[in-house]
Design a protein around this motif. Structure first.
Motif, PDB file in Angstrom:
ATOM      1  N   UNK A 166       0.883  -1.177   0.000  1.00 23.33           N
ATOM      2  CA  UNK A 166       0.000   0.000   0.000  1.00 23.33           C
ATOM      3  C   UNK A 166       0.915   1.220   0.000  1.00 23.33           C
ATOM      4  N   UNK A 167       1.026   1.874  -1.144  1.00 25.03           N
ATOM      5  CA  UNK A 167       2.091   2.854  -1.368  1.00 25.03           C
ATOM      6  C   UNK A 167       1.577   4.288  -1.365  1.00 25.03           C
ATOM      7  N   UNK A 168       2.281   5.123  -0.608  1.00 24.51           N
ATOM      8  CA  UNK A 168       2.061   6.572  -0.631  1.00 24.51           C
ATOM      9  C   UNK A 168       3.362   7.242  -1.035  1.00 24.51           C
ATOM     10  N   UNK A 169       3.299   8.144  -2.003  1.00 29.41           N
ATOM     11  CA  UNK A 169       4.467   8.888  -2.482  1.00 29.41           C
ATOM     12  C   UNK A 169       4.338  10.332  -2.020  1.00 29.41           C
ATOM     13  N   UNK A 170       5.403  10.856  -1.414  1.00 31.19           N
ATOM     14  CA  UNK A 170       5.394  12.234  -0.931  1.00 31.19           C
ATOM     15  C   UNK A 170       6.508  13.011  -1.617  1.00 31.19           C
ATOM     16  N   UNK A 171       6.160  14.098  -2.273  1.00 39.61           N
ATOM     17  CA  UNK A 171       7.100  14.917  -3.041  1.00 39.61           C
ATOM     18  C   UNK A 171       6.951  16.384  -2.641  1.00 39.61           C
ATOM     19  N   UNK A 172       8.073  17.043  -2.322  1.00 43.38           N
ATOM     20  CA  UNK A 172       8.027  18.449  -1.917  1.00 43.38           C
ATOM     21  C   UNK A 172       7.666  19.374  -3.070  1.00 43.38           C
ATOM     22  N   UNK A 173       8.097  19.047  -4.284  1.00 47.96           N
ATOM     23  CA  UNK A 173       7.829  19.911  -5.429  1.00 47.96           C
ATOM     24  C   UNK A 173       6.353  19.856  -5.803  1.00 47.96           C
TER      25      UNK A 173
END
Length: 418
Positions: A166-173
């Motif tokens: 169960x994947x969550x991707x977190x990106x600052x941009x």
């Protein structure tokens, strides 16, 4: 001749093999800082996805490949270079002499200064040891947070998704792959991933990570905390330069090298992710941390080390990425130039996008998403700096005709030369 190569990645291995080919008698020593056989970091996600085994990551598969070429392998890490004495000191105390030196020490992952990044369960994906730890924790159904949606992050994303987490991707941009896609392309990739069941949070920062029972709690700026069983950090890399401090070799973002991949110290060259070398598009010098550049650096540097004077034309920024089945690519000055023009064709519903950036009537950069048939032609247009003449106006209206333009203009140029 005594050749010493620091770094056993693609640049170092190709350099060693090239040196042996052009100098059958020279002594070649290849220094790597891992006990593993030389391997490709770019193959690690394929290992995680189960597409290859550990041997599949190895750069060369013969058990005695290096021995057969009389390439001596040494495990160690450089501590300092004595430029005048022509020796390299390793951290364990050993000193290695050289007549010609190649520095191909690569890069290391950079973690953001967030409290809790040192907790158990927060991993990089940079070494085989990292991949083994991730594989042990990323089980089907486990909650995984991927920090960073850049080029490397999106390759890791593919591997984690293949493991059924169960994947969550977190990106600052504000978008995914911000260094290879503009807003349109980045938004399409995000929407594609969400359609595939991956949660993607852009313009989002993690402010802290804490242990919460058997899980990790991630505090988000301006949002509720989320929990994870595993956090994988893919927030960037930096060249391995620390051992050069005060050694007389000039550095900036990387080791500064000329068109022969040589530093300001005669007989000392640099290649790969640690080298800041000629940039084809800008005419300046840049670090291009991609495997094709590392491989070409290694070959050209070795030829010059062996006295085969060979000029490097400069590296072209080039990325091709497969994100859960959606192919994206970028080339050259893909975000355009000042006072330049751009042609765009956008099919948001069909996840197709083509952008060509011009300097006058010359293509200097491009983006493609959901398209593969134009990739070779676009690269050829940029690298040959082919003047398109009246075809430039045609492409401004319909960039999909780039193949027609390339064929007609190359045929015209060949006829003129003939």
């Amino acid at each position: 001749m005594n050749y010493l190569i620091l770094g056993a990645g693609p640049a170092g291995v190709i350099a060693a093999e090239t040196l042996r080919r052009v100098d059958p008698e020279g002594a070649i020593t290849l220094v790597g800082d891992e006990s593993e056989p030389p391997y490709s970091r770019m193959a690690l996600p394929y290992l995680l996805a189960g597409k290859i085994d550990e041997k599949g990551t190895h750069l060369r598969h013969g058990a005695d490949h290096y021995e057969a070429l009389s390439i001596r392998r040494v495990e160690g890490r450089a501590a300092a270079i004595d430029v005048k004495g022509r020796t390299v000191a390793l951290e364990g105390g050993e000193s290695l002499p050289f007549d010609r030196l190649l520095i191909a020490t690569g890069a290391h992952p950079v973690r953001p200064p967030i409290p809790g990044m040192d907790l158990e369960g927060v991993e990089n994906c940079w070494t085989l040891a990292d991949a083994r730890r991730i594989a042990a924790q990323a089980k089907s159904g486990s909650r995984v947070v991927l920090m960073g949606a850049g080029f490397i992050g999106c390759i890791v994303l593919e591997a984690l998704a293949a493991r059924g987490v169960a994947l969550t991707v977190i990106e600052m941009a504000d978008r995914m792959v911000p260094r290879m896609m503009d807003e349109t392309g980045g938004e399409m990739i995000k929407r594609w991933c969400e359609n595939k069941g991956v949660r993607v949070l852009t313009s989002t920062r993690i402010s802290a990570i804490e242990k919460k029972g058997d899980a990790l709690a991630l505090a988000l700026d301006g949002g509720a905390a989320i929990e994870a069983d595993l956090v994988v950090c893919a927030t960037g890399v930096a060249p391995n330069l620390g051992f050069l401090d005060g050694g007389g070799i000039e550095t900036d973002a990387g080791i500064l090298v000329d068109h022969y991949l040589e530093t300001g110290v005669p007989g000392i060259h640099a290649a790969g992710d640690v080298a800041q070398g000629p940039d084809f598009s800008t005419g300046g010098r840049a670090v291009h941390a991609i495997q094709p550049t590392a491989s070409e650096h290694g070959r050209i540097a070795a030829l010059n080390m062996a006295g085969r004077r060979t000029r490097y034309r400069g590296s072209l920024t080039m990325n091709v990425l497969n994100t859960l089945g959606l192919i994206s690519s970028s080339f050259g000055l893909w975000d355009g130039i000042e006072d330049g023009e751009a042609a765009r064709a956008v099919d948001r519903a069909g996840f197709k996008y083509l952008r060509l950036d011009f300097d006058g009537d010359v293509v200097v950069g491009a983006l493609a998403l959901g398209l593969t048939q134009h990739v070779g032609v676009i690269r050829g247009l940029i690298q040959t700096k082919l003047r398109l003449g009246p075809w430039k106006d045609v492409l401004m209206q319909d960039p999909y005709r780039v193949m027609d333009a390339y064929l007609e203009r190359t045929q015209r140029r060949a006829t003129a030369v003939g």
